[in-house]
Enzyme design. Structure first.
Site, short mmCIF file in Angstrom:
data_model
loop_
_atom_site.label_atom_id
_atom_site.label_comp_id
_atom_site.label_asym_id
_atom_site.label_seq_id
_atom_site.Cartn_x
_atom_site.Cartn_y
_atom_site.Cartn_z
N ASN A 1 -1.87 -1.70 -7.84
CA ASN A 1 -0.48 -1.64 -7.42
C ASN A 1 0.41 -2.48 -8.35
OD1 ASN A 1 1.53 -0.67 -5.84
ND2 ASN A 1 1.16 -2.02 -4.12
N CYS B 1 13.72 10.22 -0.82
CA CYS B 1 12.89 9.23 -0.13
C CYS B 1 13.76 8.54 0.92
CB CYS B 1 12.33 8.24 -1.17
SG CYS B 1 11.05 7.13 -0.51
N TRP C 1 -2.34 0.41 0.68
CA TRP C 1 -1.41 -0.70 0.54
C TRP C 1 -1.83 -1.92 1.35
CZ3 TRP C 1 3.82 2.53 0.33
CH2 TRP C 1 3.83 3.22 -0.87
N ILE D 1 14.46 11.08 5.18
CA ILE D 1 13.03 10.77 5.08
C ILE D 1 12.60 9.68 6.06
CG2 ILE D 1 11.19 10.19 3.43
CD1 ILE D 1 12.60 12.94 3.05
N GLY D 2 13.56 9.05 6.71
CA GLY D 2 13.14 8.12 7.76
C GLY D 2 14.01 6.89 7.88
N HIS E 1 17.25 5.96 -5.50
CA HIS E 1 17.02 4.65 -6.10
C HIS E 1 18.26 4.04 -6.70
CE1 HIS E 1 12.97 6.42 -5.95
NE2 HIS E 1 12.67 5.21 -5.55
#
Ligand code: GLN
Ligand code: ZN
Length: 764
Positions: free
Chosen positions: A120, A736, A570, A440-441, A704
């Site tokens: 990551n 996203c 993650w 997306i949430g 972004h």
């Protein structure tokens, strides 16, 4: 004697000091001299930790203010012209490449940053020109830091990214067509000069990282090792001895590319212990083996007995003088020290080992194999006790979870009916227009949300007060979505600190740390929760919020969950059971959550799997197929407990599915939302080619950036998508979640998005 070696140490410091310093520098609150002084203080502190632990071979040049590959880019004079033309000083030029620079008339975006192998951590990609030249800077960082350590009385082994890896991990700049590996002959003189300088400074060995050797390499890249390392060999004593270093995979398939007369070869025996004998058999007659036996990627205490056995196996073949024991990779991927964890349950804390503790472990292993186990008896006994305690703890083993896993059937992975039947039932219930719009949430995580969450964590407000606050946020979010005219609502995720941590905190089998930060990129650190035992769900995790959201809205409400593979990827996973088993446990817990959401009247449920792709094993073939098999199964197990009329969504932050599209299709999600605004719409062709029957929402704008996309831009994007997807398949959504955005731009962008969708409804 057998030496101990560390391949790299985390840079952030015990309190994320480097993060604080760099961010203060970027914010104009710290001078450059202060930043550099802090960096030096950290390097010295980290060398001292390793020295005090008794480590023989301590790395230097493993430090970086932002990223180690970026340091090489700059030191090799491989900085694209757009960063040099404004005359920024060295440090600002460096940060400009890492994170962009928009100040005092200079406006450049950053270089591309991508995941470092399957970790990551993200590195900055060398970005090369057709007419690329290289030139070593006057004071290369590797030399400066070697001397710095030397002045402090610590003799180090500098770390360099090797030439083949540097090029193979790079790319041609925009508009350029160079194949980076073709630049090898131009790059080698720079390495030669650097190595000579290191030797002159007093370095006798250098760790030269060539981790790309674990990939399936194109033949050209593979062939590049020979000329490169023959060149180095020809320099003889003019340069330090090289330890050719690989990690994160086995190198058996590429053994013929390992330079025969190299001084040392490092292999990762944590990830691939089975490669030991094959590698030994192929080793040059004098080459030293650096055996990576302490895990650089995870936080578990090393099983000393096992590590010693591995080292002994190598010693038996090679003798003590030809074996070094080492960490499997750099310790960059582990947190700084366990000593900072004051809140961990001591039972669990006894099972962990972070970077500082691993330094002690590696020294103990070296001593054990040099002087015999009696020399470190106390360590070994304590370690055996910890291993035993962990293996038999009730926290690790939950018979009910195991029992449930044993009863999972093939049928549990499948929805009741096939998609055509399901979508009819869903449409009857949801009544959605053509080109349905959704998000997306998450909605913006405002300052107010953070303040209230903090106050709640600190006990300054009661749970009741906090819940009221969250309800109000949800209500506001619903109201906004009503005004925007969206079709499928979300509650906005105001209650979630992080999409994995939030679930981990509500599941049994997880442990949490307070300081165990790991660098993700630049100054960004993450604090992965730790899976310590069998996972189960003691109570519903998201039902309260979603149920409330349903109660205050007049349109379908989408419930939001993080998928099993993403929860696993993650987190720090267990190392005592296979990841597929952990994924299945997470899946079963999530399955219960999905069914509970359905019962609570949530008709649309999204299970996010943005980490599915990064879990792909580095090489194609058996291992990758096996991963995809269990990963897909975990997703299906978590989502298939519902009725046909309940619509399952999934979300991925990417759309490059070419390599594993069959797995994406096999998820059988009714609706997939994917990133697409920054990628080519052509990537959607895989859906056409495979006659993908289900619904897809390719992101129509980038989330972004604060930039608001115009309605026309979004229309153009949709138009492109319609070249590949059928109108009745297409959903309209952003790339996203919107948590990092401000409300102002979020609303403006969504208004344009909804209008664009409406426009297409009138056309079809
Ligand atoms: N539902 C999550 C959100 O909107 C998804 C985040 C992600 O894909 N990384 O924040
Ligand atoms: Zn996403």
């Amino acid at each position: 004697m057998v030496q101990s070696a560390i391949l790299g140490f985390p840079r952030m410091g015990v309190n994320r000091d480097l993060k604080k310093a760099t961010e203060a520098y970027w914010g104009g609150k710290l001078s450059q001299a202060e930043l550099l002084a802090e960096a030096k203080r950290l390097r010295l502190a980290h060398w001292k930790i390793q020295k005090d632990a008794g480590v023989d071979v301590i790395p230097s040049n493993d430090f970086a203010l932002y990223d180690q590959v970026l340091c090489h880019i700059q030191d090799f004079g491989a900085v694209p012209e757009r960063y040099t033309k404004d005359g920024l000083d060295t440090i600002d030029e460096y940060f400009a490449m890492g994170r962009g620079h928009q100040k005092e008339g200079v406006d450049v975006s950053s270089l591309e940053m991508v995941k470092w192998f399957d970790s990551n951590y993200h590195y900055v990609k060398p970005t090369l020109q057709d007419n690329q030249t290289f030139k070593l800077v006057d004071s290369p960082k590797a030399v400066v830091e070697f001397k710095e350590a030397k002045d402090a009385g610590i003799h180090t082994r500098p770390v360099l990214v090797g030439p083949v890896s540097f090029l193979h991990l790079g790319k041609a700049d925009r508009g350029q067509s160079v194949d980076p590996i073709d630049l090898l002959h131009k790059l080698l003189p720079v390495y030669e000069q650097l190595l000579v300088k290191l030797k002159e400074a007093g370095a006798d060995t250098v760790q030269i990282d060539e981790p790309v050797l674990v990939f399936d390499l194109p033949s050209k890249a593979k062939a590049a090792f020979k000329p490169a390392y023959e060149k180095f060999a020809s320099l003889g004593d003019k340069i330090p001895k090289l330890v050719f270093t690989t990690y994160f995979g086995d190198i058996v398939h590429n053994l013929d590319a390992v330079p025969k007369d190299v001084y040392g070869l490092h292999i990762d025996l944590v990830r691939n212990p089975e490669q030991l004998q094959t590698v030994i058999a192929a080793l040059g007659p004098k080459t030293i083996l650096s055996a990576g036996v302490v895990d650089g990627r995870n936080i578990w205490k090393t099983n000393l007995k096992r590590a010693i056995e591995t080292a002994e196996a190598a010693i038996q073949k090679l003798g003590k003088d030809r074996v070094i024991v080492a960490t499997s990779s750099s310790l960059l991927h582990t947190p700084h020290t366990l000593a900072s964890e004051k809140k961990l349950d001591p039972e669990v804390a006894d099972w962990f080992s972070f970077a500082s503790e691993k330094a002690v472990e590696i020294a103990v292993i070296a001593k054990a194999v040099t002087d015999g186990p009696a020399a470190v008896r106390e360590h070994l006994e304590a370690n055996a006790k910890s291993m035993q305690a962990r293996a038999t703890s009730t926290r690790t083993n939950n018979p009910q979870v195991k029992d449930r896993q044993s009863k999972v059937t093939e049928q549990d992975h499948n929805r009741k009916s096939e998609f055509p039947t399901r979508i009819d039932a869903q449409q009857k219930k949801l009544n959605l227009p053509l080109f349905p719009t959704t998000t997306i949430g998450s909605f913006p995580q405002t300052k107010d949300i953070r303040i209230q969450r903090n106050r709640f964590t600190k006990g300054e407000i009661t749970e009741e007060q906090y819940d009221k606050f969250i309800e109000q946020e949800i209500k506001d979010n619903v109201k906004i979505q009503e005004e925007l005219g969206l079709d499928v609502y979300v509650h906005g995720e105001p209650e979630r600190n992080d999409m994995v941590q939030y679930f981990g905190e509500r599941l049994d089998g997880y442990a949490f740390t307070t300081h165990a930060w790991v660098q993700s990129y630049g100054s960004r650190c993450v604090r992965p929760p730790i899976i310590v035992g069998d996972i189960s769900r003691p109570a519903p995790m998201t039902v309260k919020e979603s149920k409330y959201a349903v109660s205050v809205s007049n349109k379908p409400m989408k419930g939001m969950l993080t998928g099993p593979v993403t929860c696993l990827r993650w987190s720090f996973p267990r190392d005592d059971v296979h990841q597929s088993i952990q994924a299945q446990q997470l899946a079963l817990a999530l399955r219960d959550e999905v069914v509970d959401l359905e019962k609570a009247g949530v008709d649309v449920i999204q299970v996010d799997e943005p980490a599915l792709r990064e879990g792909l094993p580095l090489r194609s073939g058996k291992e990758r197929d096996a991963y995809l098999d269990w990963a897909v199964k975990a997703f299906k197990l978590s989502t298939s407990g519902v009725e046909d009329a309940t619509q399952i969504h999934s979300h991925f932050c990417y759309s490059e599915f070419q390599d594993f599209f069959h797995a994406i299709a096999a998820l059988d999600a009714d609706v997939l939302s994917i990133e697409n605004s920054k990628s080519d719409a052509k990537l959607l062709r895989v859906f056409v080619d495979s006659a993908y029957p289900r619904h897809i929402g390719p992101g129509v704008y980038d989330i972004h950036s604060p930039r608001v996309p115009s309605e026309q831009e979004i229309k153009d994007r949709i138009e492109e998508m319609l070249q590949f997807l059928k109108p009745e398949q297409l959903w309209i959504d952003p790339d996203c979640g919107l948590k990092t955005r401000q409300w102002k731009e979020t609303k403006e962008a969504l208004v344009n998005m909804v209008n664009a969708a409406k426009y297409f409804r009138t056309k079809y």
